[in-house]
Design an enzyme around this catalytic site. Structure first.
Site, PDB file in Angstrom:
ATOM      1  N   SER A  54       0.835  -1.200   0.000  1.00  0.00           N
ATOM      2  CA  SER A  54       0.000   0.000   0.000  1.00  0.00           C
ATOM      3  C   SER A  54       0.873   1.254   0.000  1.00  0.00           C
ATOM      4  CB  SER A  54      -0.966  -0.051   1.185  1.00  0.00           C
ATOM      5  OG  SER A  54      -1.956   0.927   1.088  1.00  0.00           O
ATOM      6  N   ASP A  96     -10.092  -4.443  -5.815  1.00  0.00           N
ATOM      7  CA  ASP A  96      -9.537  -3.714  -4.679  1.00  0.00           C
ATOM      8  C   ASP A  96     -10.206  -2.347  -4.647  1.00  0.00           C
ATOM      9  OD1 ASP A  96      -8.038  -2.300  -2.823  1.00  0.00           O
ATOM     10  OD2 ASP A  96      -6.081  -2.884  -3.637  1.00  0.00           O
ATOM     11  N   HIS A 136      -7.500  -5.319  -0.488  1.00  0.00           N
ATOM     12  CA  HIS A 136      -6.292  -4.496  -0.489  1.00  0.00           C
ATOM     13  C   HIS A 136      -5.117  -5.157   0.221  1.00  0.00           C
ATOM     14  CE1 HIS A 136      -4.276  -0.751  -1.209  1.00  0.00           C
ATOM     15  NE2 HIS A 136      -4.068  -0.502   0.086  1.00  0.00           N
TER      16      HIS A 136
END
Length: 267
Positions: free
Chosen positions: A95, A217, A245
């Site tokens: 991320s 996602d 995610h």
């Protein structure tokens, strides 16, 4: 030693092997990589850590000015790499940490020799010709909710971020991770994560790069993965058969296969 204690650094695996650094995302800690570590330790020297303000890091080292930008977290990575004298390490970032890795590789190219970006997003806000997945109003509402009731926000958002309603235990784990983070420090990290725009930094990447995206996602839609891939010369994009995610938790076998194949190709 102070830096290693500050970031709760753990080193495992093959002490003679190439170094792989695993970097967690917002609201998480190094435990989120527990399903990936066993796939690496026979061959690689695996470095795990917690960003300051997360996990078992030294919370007294938190400086709001430093961690109000992605570059502050990148400085953590560079200092850990220097403390361990890492050379040509592979940086695996989840991320927001994917972009942390981009900045760290630019700051210390001798330390980081390749990047694996897991569910990356250089900018979460939609712009002309760019889909980040959220409008500016969406992000403002998200941050307002987080700042007014962090625990409630965590309970509501974590299962959505995880994206595995058929496996509620994963959403619960992420909720617990969010809730274990100091709310004031989490607010700073959240603003850094969701308000940063690192799109211009992508063109600076000069190391082999693997971009991993989930098939679905809600935080980083596939348009984002395509964007990142298109702007990093020579990068490889892999779309995982995964939802949500956090594919390293929801589909660890797919992530591990992609990561180990990429790393093997560098040796």
């Amino acid at each position: 030693m102070d830096i290693l204690r500050r970031n709760n650094v753990t080193v495992t695996g093959n002490p003679e092997g190439p170094a792989v650094v695993l970097a967690h995302g917002f609201g998480c800690d190094q435990n989120m990589w527990r399903l990936t570590v066993p796939a690496l330790t026979d061959v690689y020297r695996v470095v795990l850590f917690d960003y300051v303000g997360c996990g078992r890091s030294d919370l007294s080292a938190f400086q709001e000015d430093r961690y109000a930008s992605v570059s502050g977290y990148a400085q953590d990575v560079v200092e850990v790499a220097e403390a361990l004298d890492l050379r040509d390490a592979a940086f695996v970032g989840h991320s927001v940490s994917a972009m942390v890795g981009v900045l760290a590789a630019r700051q210390a190219p001798e330390r980081i020799g390749s990047l694996v970006m897991v569910a990356p997003s250089p900018c979460y806000i939609d712009d002309d010709g760019y889909r980040g997945g959220f409008s500016a109003a969406d992000i403002d509402e998200l941050l307002d909710s987080l700042e007014s009731n962090y625990l409630g926000w965590s309970a509501a958002m974590a299962p959505t971020i995880m994206g595995t309603p058929d496996r509620p235990e994963l959403g619960e784990e992420l909720t617990n991770s969010f809730c274990a983070t100091d709310p004031d420090m989490a607010r700073v990290f959240a603003r850094t994560t969701f308000l940063s725009d690192c799109r211009d930094d992508l063109k600076t990447v000069a190391v082999p790069t693997l971009v991993l995206e989930s098939a679905q996602d809600v935080i980083a839609p596939r348009e984002v993965g395509a964007y990142v891939h298109a702007r990093i010369p020579g990068s490889t994009l892999v779309t995982l058969d995964a939802t949500g995610h956090c594919p390293h938790l929801s589909a660890p076998e797919a992530v591990n296969q992609a990561v180990t194949a990429f790393l093997a190709g560098l040796r």
